[in-house]
Motif scaffolding. Structure first.
Motif, PDB file in Angstrom:
ATOM      1  N   LEU A   1      -3.618 -14.321 -50.809  1.00  0.00           N
ATOM      2  CA  LEU A   1      -3.750 -15.162 -52.054  1.00  0.00           C
ATOM      3  C   LEU A   1      -5.024 -13.470 -52.588  1.00  0.00           C
ATOM      4  O   LEU A   1      -5.094 -12.568 -53.081  1.00  0.00           O
ATOM      5  CB  LEU A   1      -4.783 -15.952 -52.551  1.00  0.00           C
ATOM      6  CG  LEU A   1      -5.163 -16.505 -53.871  1.00  0.00           C
ATOM      7  CD1 LEU A   1      -4.191 -16.171 -54.855  1.00  0.00           C
ATOM      8  CD2 LEU A   1      -6.004 -17.808 -53.832  1.00  0.00           C
TER       9      LEU A   1
ATOM     10  N   ALA B   1      -4.854 -21.171 -57.151  1.00  0.00           N
ATOM     11  CA  ALA B   1      -3.617 -20.571 -55.892  1.00  0.00           C
ATOM     12  C   ALA B   1      -3.888 -20.921 -54.714  1.00  0.00           C
ATOM     13  O   ALA B   1      -4.989 -20.557 -54.042  1.00  0.00           O
ATOM     14  CB  ALA B   1      -3.813 -19.166 -56.821  1.00  0.00           C
ATOM     15  N   ASN B   2      -2.776 -20.338 -54.360  1.00  0.00           N
ATOM     16  CA  ASN B   2      -2.432 -20.205 -52.429  1.00  0.00           C
ATOM     17  C   ASN B   2      -1.865 -18.747 -52.286  1.00  0.00           C
ATOM     18  O   ASN B   2      -1.625 -18.122 -52.952  1.00  0.00           O
ATOM     19  CB  ASN B   2      -1.503 -21.114 -51.985  1.00  0.00           C
ATOM     20  CG  ASN B   2      -1.348 -22.936 -52.530  1.00  0.00           C
ATOM     21  OD1 ASN B   2      -3.375 -23.119 -52.716  1.00  0.00           O
ATOM     22  ND2 ASN B   2      -1.263 -23.664 -52.812  1.00  0.00           N
ATOM     23  N   ASP B   3      -2.320 -18.908 -51.168  1.00  0.00           N
ATOM     24  CA  ASP B   3      -1.730 -17.829 -50.213  1.00  0.00           C
ATOM     25  C   ASP B   3       0.059 -17.670 -49.998  1.00  0.00           C
ATOM     26  O   ASP B   3       0.351 -18.811 -51.162  1.00  0.00           O
ATOM     27  CB  ASP B   3      -1.904 -17.185 -49.365  1.00  0.00           C
ATOM     28  CG  ASP B   3      -3.320 -17.261 -48.473  1.00  0.00           C
ATOM     29  OD1 ASP B   3      -3.914 -17.443 -49.463  1.00  0.00           O
ATOM     30  OD2 ASP B   3      -3.488 -17.351 -46.916  1.00  0.00           O
TER      31      ASP B   3
END
Lengths: 283, 258
Positions: free
Chosen positions: B34, B26-28
């Motif tokens: 995040l 997952a990313n910001d």
């Protein structure tokens, strides 16, 4: 796959029935189109909650809304739990059952929260097969709801509207579109809620949810269901009704629960828009 | 398989509080980092479990105070992730947890009754959701042959819980009900035998004498009528009372059970 169930047909505004209002509703029978019951709160064997459930269901159309089925999870669907939901549908006469497109538990651990899936073909097949298993078990179509998300899963390559359109087609299920979740995702992911609405096939949309969350603070938007529906979401709702036609609509308010009068004013506002849409569609 | 990785990352996050795997998939977002996003999910789960414990153990919370209870609840949530879809079932091991807390923390010396109180509250909580009572079938009972009668096993109403405690848990609970400042009350050890029941909608309790408690326990364990008559010289009068109170509400052939 058998589809013996009847899709939702009452195009009216409903309210999420929370504990604070139950006695008021039973005693005063307010003019409300229907009530949505959080299935997990009413899965009890007997006692006061069971008696209240039967009383409400005797007076109003009800629908069930679940938060724990983990349509996006791994392992087999929990048929014991689903059997209890089915029994609740029968005893309450619920018209339909909706769940979230989310991971809510894995490997025996329950999250009690809705974690998002990547918007990919793999997810569509995975969740779609699980939705089909649920529909086969219940013998009717279910409604599945888009969720708010606070993380950007790097595998995602479909937009929210594309994902919902493909998923509902693959599983031959119905959609419950939460306007506030589209709004929250617009802030968090930079998508366009209006553009996503246009990608969703109207024939699949069976219900709309409206809720309020804090706005204007900057940073990540959180789906709190703790406030009045904000103006942007009301505009989205009107765009939904224009794009899809009138749909059963529900006001959800789960935290910092207000007085009945405040909740009812939200109900009346939604009813105003829905009645307008109903009369336009009848022209 | 990416989806499998995501499942793993979610499980690690909620079960173990580890975000390492999630950070790999997952990313910001456009709106935040995040790290911020992850804390929303972990907080949501934690807050639901803490609120569930607060609702199930209101008197324990009053005894130790809001801040202390919250710290205990957070620790419990960390050690015992939810394993049931129904939050009504979350908290089953809270009494044992409080026992561990008082045995390992000197500052809890004056609330040694906390495990008993937690167990008492838990049984009251469970009773609230149980099946409704059905009337005892006296007609069927009257038609039993003498040979059948001795072999029957009585059943307790589904809302009933029996509880034996080292401290008078019900007294503390009652003081809470009438809003007495029980924090200052001196609670001394003293056996308590209770029957918790929910005749209609509201759970309540009855103080039992030890032999009443023993008889009800043996009924719950599936002893036959014959064995109960042998064990308790006054069982006929006891069971008459239990029937009158609705505590015993059925019977079955003993061979069906043991």
């Amino acid at each position: 796959m058998s589809k013996r169930g009847t899709p939702p047909s009452a195009i009216e505004v409903g309210l999420g029935l929370r504990a604070k209002y139950v006695n008021y509703v039973i005693e005063n029978r307010p003019d409300v189109g229907w009530f949505e019951l959080l299935a997990d709160n009413w899965l009890v064997d007997g006692g006061l909650l069971r008696a209240q459930l039967l009383k409400v269901a005797e007076c109003y159309p009800v629908a069930l809304h679940g938060v724990n089925l983990s349509l996006g999870g791994a392992g087999p669907i929990d048929l014991t739990y689903l059997g209890k939901v089915q029994e609740l549908m029968v005893s309450s006469g619920a018209t339909w059952y909706s769940e979230h497109i989310a991971v809510t538990g894995l490997d025996g651990v329950e999250f009690h929260d809705l974690l998002p899936l990547p918007m990919t073909e793999e997810s569509i097949k995975h969740v779609g097969d699980r939705i089909s298993a649920v529909q086969d078990f219940l013998g009717q179509q279910i409604l599945v709801e888009n969720v708010s998300s606070y993380i950007q899963l790097s595998e995602s390559y479909l937009s929210e509207g594309e994902f919902l359109a493909e998923l509902s087609k693959y599983a031959d299920c119905l959609l419950l579109i939460d306007a506030n979740n589209l709004y929250v995702n617009e802030i968090n992911h930079g998508s366009s809620a209006l553009a996503e609405i246009k990608k969703i096939p109207p024939k699949r949309v069976a219900e709309i949810h409206l809720a309020g969350s804090p706005t204007g603070g900057g940073g990540i938007a959180i789906d709190t269901h703790s406030e009045r529906v904000n103006d942007t979401v009301w505009r989205l709702y009107q765009a939904m009704l224009s794009a899809w036609g009138p749909r059963p609509t529900l006001i959800e308010w789960d935290n910092d629960i207000p007085s009945w009068d405040t909740l009812y004013s939200e109900y009346s506002k939604a009813k105003h828009y829905l009645d307008k849409s109903n009369s336009n569609s009848g022209d | 398989m990416p989806l499998e990785n995501i499942h793993h990352s979610y499980l690690s996050l909620i079960k173990n509080g580890s975000s390492q795997e999630l950070r790999a998939v997952a990313n910001d977002t456009a709106a935040g980092t995040l790290t911020e996003a992850i804390s929303i999910y972990t907080n949501n789960t934690k807050e639901r479990l803490v609120a569930t414990l607060e609702a199930a153990f209101p008197v324990c919370k009053q005894v130790v105070g809001n801040d202390c209870f919250r710290a205990m609840a957070e620790e419990y949530a960390l050690r015992h992730p939810s394993d049931d879809k129904s939050l009504y079932h979350y908290g089953a091991r809270f009494s044992q947890f409080t026992d561990l807390i008082i045995k390992t923390n000197d500052e809890f010396y004056n609330v040694a009754y906390l495990p008993d109180l937690a167990l008492f509250e838990w049984k009251m909580h469970l009773s609230f959701f149980q099946k409704d009572r059905k009337a005892f079938d006296f007609g069927r009972f009257a038609n039993l042959e003498k040979s059948q009668l001795s072999k029957i096993v009585f059943t307790l109403s589904p809302d009933i819980y029996l509880l034996e405690t080292e401290f008078p848990a019900a007294i503390i609970w009652e003081l809470h009900e009438i809003n007495e400042p029980f924090k200052k009350a001196i609670i001394e050890k003293g056996k308590g035998y209770y029957l918790i029941e929910r005749p209609l909608y509201k759970p309540t309790f009855t103080h039992l004498k030890q032999h009443e408690f023993d008889a009800l326990t043996k009924i719950e364990e599936g002893f036959t009528f014959e064995n109960l008559l042998l064990s308790f010289s006054d069982f006929e009068s006891l069971v008459t009372e239990f029937l009158k109170n609705g505590w015993v509400n059925g019977f079955k052939n003993g061979s069906e059970t043991r």
